[in-house]
Structure formats: C-alpha cells, structure tokens
Design an enzyme around this catalytic site. Structure first.
Site, mmCIF file in Angstrom:
data_model
loop_
_atom_site.group_PDB
_atom_site.id
_atom_site.type_symbol
_atom_site.label_atom_id
_atom_site.label_comp_id
_atom_site.label_asym_id
_atom_site.label_seq_id
_atom_site.Cartn_x
_atom_site.Cartn_y
_atom_site.Cartn_z
ATOM 1 N N CYS A 218 42.323 30.013 54.898
ATOM 2 C CA CYS A 218 41.753 29.417 53.674
ATOM 3 C C CYS A 218 42.040 27.918 53.577
ATOM 4 C CB CYS A 218 42.248 30.165 52.444
ATOM 5 S SG CYS A 218 44.021 30.014 52.105
ATOM 6 N N HIS B 217 46.072 31.109 47.870
ATOM 7 C CA HIS B 217 44.700 31.134 48.393
ATOM 8 C C HIS B 217 43.946 29.964 47.780
ATOM 9 C CE1 HIS B 217 41.216 32.892 50.357
ATOM 10 N NE2 HIS B 217 40.522 32.631 49.263
ATOM 11 N N HIS C 194 34.847 30.048 50.849
ATOM 12 C CA HIS C 194 36.237 30.202 51.286
ATOM 13 C C HIS C 194 36.288 31.085 52.516
ATOM 14 C CE1 HIS C 194 37.171 34.311 49.266
ATOM 15 N NE2 HIS C 194 35.870 34.157 49.296
#
Length: 339
Positions: A255, A303, A315
């Site tokens: 990520c 994240h 993402h």
C-alpha cells in the site's frame, strides 16, 4: 488490506460494519497465532473469512514495520560509508603529518649536535650560521603547529572509528529486525493461504472481488493540484498490478509502496511507510478530500490509499489482489493528507 466487504452508505459510516466484523474476527480467531491455520469442523465460511481478514491486517502491519526497518537499514549503510570515508581521509592527513614531522626531526638532529653558542663560536661564517639558526627556529614553530594538527586529527579519527562501530552495531540490529519482520509477514500470509483453501470457491472469489469502480472523478470534487493529478495519473497506470508486500514498483506494490511510487512519478519524494506518509503534507477533513490526497486507515495508519474522486480510492489492498478502486469508506479513515 482486505476491503471485500462493501459498505452501503457513503462517507466514514461505511467503515462501521467492517469495524464490527473485524472486532468479531479478532475474538473468534484469537488462537490462530498459536495453532495451525486449519478449519475446525464447527468453523463457518464467515468465521474463516474473518480470520483471513485478521491475518491480512496483521501481515500488513508487520509489512510496514518491515518497510521501516529496511528504510532505517539503508540510512545506516549510508552513514557507515560516510564515516568510514571520513576516517580514511583523516588517516591520510595523519600519515602526511607524521612524514613531515619525521623530516623536521631529521633536519634538527643533523644540525643540532652542538650547543648553538659553541656552533656560533666555531663557525667560519657567523652570518650564515645565524641565518640557518633562524630557519631552524621557524621549522620548530611549524613542527609545533603540525603536532597540534596531528593531535586533533588523532582525536577525530578515534571519534570517527567509535561512531563507525556504533553504526555497524545498529546496522546489525536493523538487519535482524528486517529478517524478523519478514518471517512474521510470511508466517501470517502462509496461514491466511491455508485458511483460504478451506473456503468454498464462491467465498474465495468474493474475498478477491473489487468494489465497483464507478467514475474515477466525482462531479463537485475540488480540482486536484498539479502534482496530485500527476500522482493520481501514475496510480491509475498501476491498476491491475499485483500486491507484493515490501515492494514499491513498478511491477508490484504494497500500500505505501504504491503511494511512494505514484508521487515519485510526479517528482515528489514520500517516506516509505504509511505511518510516515500521513505526515508528509497538510491534513484536511475527509469532506474536503481532493483527487491525489493520501487517505490513511485505522488508528495506526497501517494502510493507505489515494483519493481518486467519486468517493473512491486507488490502493494496493492485500496479497492476492491487484491495485484497484474501492470505496473511500471501506474501513475507518484516520486521516487525509494533501501532499
């Protein structure tokens, strides 16, 4: 990060259902870390999916720790190299000064066998002798200056060597940390894969299904900045590329690696971890998000994605899934950062 449960309402409320499910998963699967990841007879597909969710979350947190340790390792390698270069240059200076002092001492020894007053008395050319004596005095002054420089250089090289020893010890600690986090990530991902194999094919497909992308731009969204737009354009070029933990492109990403790579294409350097990236610019409310803004998730920012407009983020979700669009409220948002 897992994002297969799609919310039904816009905004941050979309994360409420995922939060409840994650809490239930953490309770239901609390023993997974100590036992092999195999389905018990009483397990249901829902509890197995919740356990996979939990393992992916834990793996992602360990991945960001791995990224941080690896970044620290790179900095330390550079520091060790700089300190060693400085020590080598200082040693060269010391060697030159020692050679110079040796020459001065030899010259003084050759000319200093008799007391200066006796030499003057016996000299057939007093004027020449006095000139030579003055020269020797100046040589003595230069020797004193050189000795001072030598002592300072010796202190400096001792300090550099101590600093290099400390940096090398830290380097070894960081190498161990990288290896430890790598083992943690690999272990959690292996258990998640085992659990996935216990699920029916339909449930496995549902886990990997992306939310509908929608239009990539939201009518009414404030316009993106030039670099935000450039970073978003790069992120959109990465759609479909695989999640690879610890990777920052161009063929695979985790990520934070995707965010770093996308902004690098816009000429902007970002830190390596999602926790550091959330502080790489000015924080704004989610309601004011613009395309290109960074959206961090969970309280620990483990994240991160990029706002793409239309209530969507781009993402790298989790292992086994490709870079994709998902709703911005797929899980609790902790911050929005404008770089």
């Amino acid at each position: 990060m897992v994002s297969h449960r799609r919310p039904t309402r816009p905004g941050l409320n979309r994360g409420v259902r995922a939060t409840v499910l994650s809490a239930a998963a953490a309770t239901a699967a609390a023993t997974l870390g100590a036992a092999p990841a195999s389905a018990a007879p009483e397990d249901t597909p829902e509890s197995a999916k919740a356990a996979v969710d939990r393992l992916y979350v834990e793996a992602e947190r360990a991945t960001e720790q791995y990224n941080a340790a690896r970044e620290s390792l790179g900095r330390l390698r550079g520091r060790v190299a700089r300190v060693q270069d400085a020590a080598a240059r200082t040693q060269e200076d010391i060697n030159r000064m020692r050679a110079s002092l040796g020459s001065m001492a030899g010259a003084q020894y050759r000319s200093g066998g008799l007391d200066p007053s006796v030499q003057l008395l016996l000299s057939s050319d007093p004027d020449t002798f006095l000139d030579r004596a003055a020269t020797l005095d100046r040589v003595g002054e230069r020797r004193a200056v050189t000795l001072g420089k030598l002592h300072r250089a010796q202190r400096k090289i001792a300090q550099s060597r101590a600093e290099a020893a400390g940096a090398l010890a830290a380097l070894e600690r960081d190498r161990a940390a990288v290896a430890r986090h790598k083992r943690t990530v690999e272990g959690k991902l292996a258990r998640a894969r085992e659990l996935l194999h216990t699920l029916p094919a339909a449930d496995r497909e549902a886990l990997g299904r992306a939310a509908p992308a929608g239009a990539p731009w939201l009518t009414g969204d404030a316009p993106a900045s030039a670099r935000g737009l450039a970073a978003l354009t790069a992120a959109r070029q990465a759609l479909g590329r695989p999640y690879v933990w610890g990777a920052d492109g161009p063929d695979g990403f985790d990520c934070s690696g995707l965010m770093r790579w996308a902004y690098a294409q816009a000429g902007v350097g970002l830190p390596r971890t999602s926790q550091a990236q959330r502080y790489a610019g000015r924080m704004v409310p989610l309601a004011e998000a613009r395309p290109g803004d960074l959206v961090a998730y969970r309280a620990d920012a483990s994240h991160i994605g990029m706002y793409a407009g239309n209530g969507q983020v781009i993402h790298a979700p989790y292992p086994g899934a490709a870079v994709r669009y998902d709703p911005v409220g797929m899980m609790p948002v902790s911050s929005v950062t404008r770089v």
